[in-house]
Design a protein around this motif. Sequence first.
Motif, PDB file in Angstrom:
ATOM      1  N   LYS A   1       0.849  -1.206   0.000  1.00 41.81           N
ATOM      2  CA  LYS A   1       0.000   0.000   0.000  1.00 41.81           C
ATOM      3  C   LYS A   1       0.878   1.247   0.000  1.00 41.81           C
ATOM      4  N   VAL A   2       0.526   2.206  -0.832  1.00 42.80           N
ATOM      5  CA  VAL A   2       1.179   3.515  -0.792  1.00 42.80           C
ATOM      6  C   VAL A   2       0.091   4.553  -0.522  1.00 42.80           C
ATOM      7  N   ASP A   3       0.233   5.266   0.598  1.00 35.45           N
ATOM      8  CA  ASP A   3      -0.758   6.283   0.973  1.00 35.45           C
ATOM      9  C   ASP A   3      -0.486   7.620   0.297  1.00 35.45           C
ATOM     10  N   VAL A   4       0.798   7.915   0.128  1.00 33.91           N
ATOM     11  CA  VAL A   4       1.173   9.208  -0.465  1.00 33.91           C
ATOM     12  C   VAL A   4       2.354   8.991  -1.404  1.00 33.91           C
ATOM     13  N   LEU A   5       2.238   9.569  -2.587  1.00 35.04           N
ATOM     14  CA  LEU A   5       3.351   9.587  -3.542  1.00 35.04           C
ATOM     15  C   LEU A   5       3.722  11.048  -3.787  1.00 35.04           C
ATOM     16  N   VAL A   6       4.961  11.401  -3.461  1.00 37.90           N
ATOM     17  CA  VAL A   6       5.440  12.767  -3.720  1.00 37.90           C
ATOM     18  C   VAL A   6       6.377  12.707  -4.914  1.00 37.90           C
ATOM     19  N   ASN A   7       5.891  13.173  -6.056  1.00 38.47           N
ATOM     20  CA  ASN A   7       6.699  13.206  -7.276  1.00 38.47           C
ATOM     21  C   ASN A   7       7.515  14.494  -7.284  1.00 38.47           C
ATOM     22  N   ASN A   8       8.716  14.390  -6.723  1.00 39.00           N
ATOM     23  CA  ASN A   8       9.562  15.567  -6.508  1.00 39.00           C
ATOM     24  C   ASN A   8      10.834  15.557  -7.354  1.00 39.00           C
ATOM     25  N   ALA A   9      11.357  14.366  -7.687  1.00 41.18           N
ATOM     26  CA  ALA A   9      12.658  14.296  -8.376  1.00 41.18           C
ATOM     27  C   ALA A   9      12.617  15.094  -9.673  1.00 41.18           C
ATOM     28  N   GLY A  10      13.685  15.819  -9.913  1.00 41.52           N
ATOM     29  CA  GLY A  10      13.738  16.567 -11.163  1.00 41.52           C
ATOM     30  C   GLY A  10      14.646  17.759 -11.036  1.00 41.52           C
ATOM     31  N   GLY A  11      14.564  18.627 -12.025  1.00 42.51           N
ATOM     32  CA  GLY A  11      15.386  19.825 -12.020  1.00 42.51           C
ATOM     33  C   GLY A  11      15.733  20.241 -13.428  1.00 42.51           C
ATOM     34  N   VAL A  12      16.582  21.262 -13.488  1.00 41.46           N
ATOM     35  CA  VAL A  12      16.988  21.834 -14.766  1.00 41.46           C
ATOM     36  C   VAL A  12      18.351  21.250 -15.142  1.00 41.46           C
ATOM     37  N   ARG A  13      18.669  21.213 -16.428  1.00 38.07           N
ATOM     38  CA  ARG A  13      19.984  20.734 -16.866  1.00 38.07           C
ATOM     39  C   ARG A  13      20.739  21.873 -17.551  1.00 38.07           C
ATOM     40  N   ASP A  14      22.016  21.637 -17.838  1.00 34.60           N
ATOM     41  CA  ASP A  14      22.821  22.684 -18.475  1.00 34.60           C
ATOM     42  C   ASP A  14      22.906  22.515 -19.990  1.00 34.60           C
ATOM     43  N   GLY A  15      22.148  21.583 -20.527  1.00 33.31           N
ATOM     44  CA  GLY A  15      22.171  21.385 -21.975  1.00 33.31           C
ATOM     45  C   GLY A  15      21.298  20.207 -22.351  1.00 33.31           C
ATOM     46  N   PHE A  16      21.414  19.785 -23.607  1.00 31.37           N
ATOM     47  CA  PHE A  16      20.626  18.649 -24.094  1.00 31.37           C
ATOM     48  C   PHE A  16      21.323  17.346 -23.712  1.00 31.37           C
ATOM     49  N   TYR A  17      20.626  16.493 -23.013  1.00 32.92           N
ATOM     50  CA  TYR A  17      21.144  15.149 -22.707  1.00 32.92           C
ATOM     51  C   TYR A  17      20.156  14.129 -23.264  1.00 32.92           C
ATOM     52  N   GLY A  18      20.608  13.403 -24.281  1.00 36.94           N
ATOM     53  CA  GLY A  18      19.752  12.353 -24.833  1.00 36.94           C
ATOM     54  C   GLY A  18      19.852  11.109 -23.949  1.00 36.94           C
ATOM     55  N   THR A  19      18.753  10.398 -23.824  1.00 32.04           N
ATOM     56  CA  THR A  19      18.772   9.184 -23.003  1.00 32.04           C
ATOM     57  C   THR A  19      18.919   7.963 -23.909  1.00 32.04           C
ATOM     58  N   SER A  20      19.163   6.799 -23.305  1.00 35.87           N
ATOM     59  CA  SER A  20      19.348   5.577 -24.096  1.00 35.87           C
ATOM     60  C   SER A  20      18.058   5.184 -24.810  1.00 35.87           C
ATOM     61  N   GLU A  21      16.926   5.782 -24.371  1.00 37.08           N
ATOM     62  CA  GLU A  21      15.625   5.437 -24.967  1.00 37.08           C
ATOM     63  C   GLU A  21      15.178   6.478 -25.999  1.00 37.08           C
ATOM     64  N   GLY A  22      16.097   7.394 -26.347  1.00 35.41           N
ATOM     65  CA  GLY A  22      15.785   8.382 -27.378  1.00 35.41           C
ATOM     66  C   GLY A  22      14.971   9.557 -26.872  1.00 35.41           C
ATOM     67  N   LEU A  23      14.985   9.779 -25.557  1.00 33.73           N
ATOM     68  CA  LEU A  23      14.254  10.914 -24.991  1.00 33.73           C
ATOM     69  C   LEU A  23      15.234  12.016 -24.608  1.00 33.73           C
ATOM     70  N   GLU A  24      14.686  13.161 -24.213  1.00 31.40           N
ATOM     71  CA  GLU A  24      15.503  14.255 -23.676  1.00 31.40           C
ATOM     72  C   GLU A  24      15.340  14.223 -22.157  1.00 31.40           C
ATOM     73  N   ALA A  25      16.468  14.378 -21.437  1.00 35.67           N
ATOM     74  CA  ALA A  25      16.466  14.086 -19.996  1.00 35.67           C
ATOM     75  C   ALA A  25      15.546  14.990 -19.165  1.00 35.67           C
ATOM     76  N   THR A  26      15.407  16.265 -19.514  1.00 39.83           N
ATOM     77  CA  THR A  26      14.590  17.166 -18.685  1.00 39.83           C
ATOM     78  C   THR A  26      13.122  16.743 -18.731  1.00 39.83           C
ATOM     79  N   PHE A  27      12.614  16.525 -19.947  1.00 38.43           N
ATOM     80  CA  PHE A  27      11.211  16.124 -20.101  1.00 38.43           C
ATOM     81  C   PHE A  27      10.997  14.736 -19.505  1.00 38.43           C
ATOM     82  N   ALA A  28      11.976  13.859 -19.744  1.00 42.10           N
ATOM     83  CA  ALA A  28      11.839  12.480 -19.251  1.00 42.10           C
ATOM     84  C   ALA A  28      11.793  12.452 -17.723  1.00 42.10           C
ATOM     85  N   THR A  29      12.715  13.162 -17.087  1.00 44.06           N
ATOM     86  CA  THR A  29      12.821  13.090 -15.620  1.00 44.06           C
ATOM     87  C   THR A  29      11.685  13.839 -14.931  1.00 44.06           C
ATOM     88  N   ASN A  30      11.397  15.048 -15.430  1.00 46.42           N
ATOM     89  CA  ASN A  30      10.421  15.896 -14.731  1.00 46.42           C
ATOM     90  C   ASN A  30       8.974  15.543 -15.047  1.00 46.42           C
TER      91      ASN A  30
END
Length: 299
Positions: free
Chosen positions: A92-121
């Motif tokens: 059981k999970v009573d509360v989920l706080v989706n907090n991880a994230g932030g800004v990056r200093d440039g474009f970082y492509g992921t192994s799945e072909g995504l961009e890291a800022t949109f993917a993470t946040n």
Amino acid sequence: MPQADDPSESRQRCVVVTGASSGIGKATAMAFARMGWHVIGTGRDRKRCEEAEADIRAAGTATARLDMLRGDFSEMHEVRRVARDIGALTDKVDVLVNNAGGVRDGFYGTSEGLEATFATNHLAPFLLTRELLPLLERAAGDTPPGLVRVVAVSSSGHRACAGMRWYDLVMKTAFEPGAAYCQAKLANLLYTRELHRRLIDKGIVALAMHPGRVGSNFASHGDQGMQAYMAANECAAPEQPARTIVWLATDPELGGKGGCYFHDLAEEQPAPQALDELQAEKLWIESERILDRVLEPAT
Ligand SMILES: NC(=O)c1ccc[n+]([C@@H]2O[C@H](COP(=O)([O-])OP(=O)(O)OC[C@H]3O[C@@H](n4cnc5c(N)ncnc54)[C@H](OP(=O)(O)O)[C@@H]3O)[C@@H](O)[C@H]2O)c1
């Protein structure tokens, strides 16, 4: 306060805090540990995770429980693996706080072909919430309606994004770090509205907040402009937004406020583009489509 016949009172309540290795997430995890909850924190950097784990544990009551998991949330297969690991720790999970994230200093492509800022946040909280939904529903099943919560840590930066870039959501072209971050934080608000709409009958409440300018590790991942801006301006301590997150996660009076946006223990009006229900639904559908493309079918 929860009522006397609330069955969830007889069990330890469980919170998942993403990005608990640092800053706002760590302060939030410490606050829940002080209240004696079962805290499941996630982080990425090994050393920060180990240090945070010791600090959260030290802050907790004798009955608090802490589990710390690691994963890179710019990679969707890692998010799914962390969700499975959470499922092995609690039913059981009573509360989920989706907090991880932030800004990056440039474009970082992921192994799945995504961009890291949109993917993470955006995509990571979308996927994690989807994967944890059975555990949230199970918690809602023995809790008065409205006490199970999903809280999104967004940003007032969403105001700088006029609308989602539908022609290139994952920002493969004309990338600019600040614009990518502001779009992802607008996505947090659109997502929270649509999540609220979809979960309203399940007794689960989705809320969003912006923490304000906070002294954390945030700026260190950004470019020089971001670092200079943060250094030149006064920042609140992470404990300040953590108080608002805990309030959003636990105050029974907020059960009727699904889809709304908060700052410093008060409701705020987000930018009009964050209130557009058609855009919110479109983002949901597009996010599903992207995840279908990058993830193997769940086994
Ligand atoms: N600080 C501010 O002024 C401010 C303002 C508005 C909104 N926010 C939002 O507040 C939230 C928390 O930020 P913060 O200020 O506490 O910054 P922080 O100290 O850098 O903490 C961010 C947390 O997210 C984790 N994280 C970042 N990228 C990740 C990834 N790819 N995979 C897994 N975990 C990842 C970090 O892990 P690591 O320890 O491995 O880096 C850390 O635990 C973010 O969503 C941020 O956008 C912050």
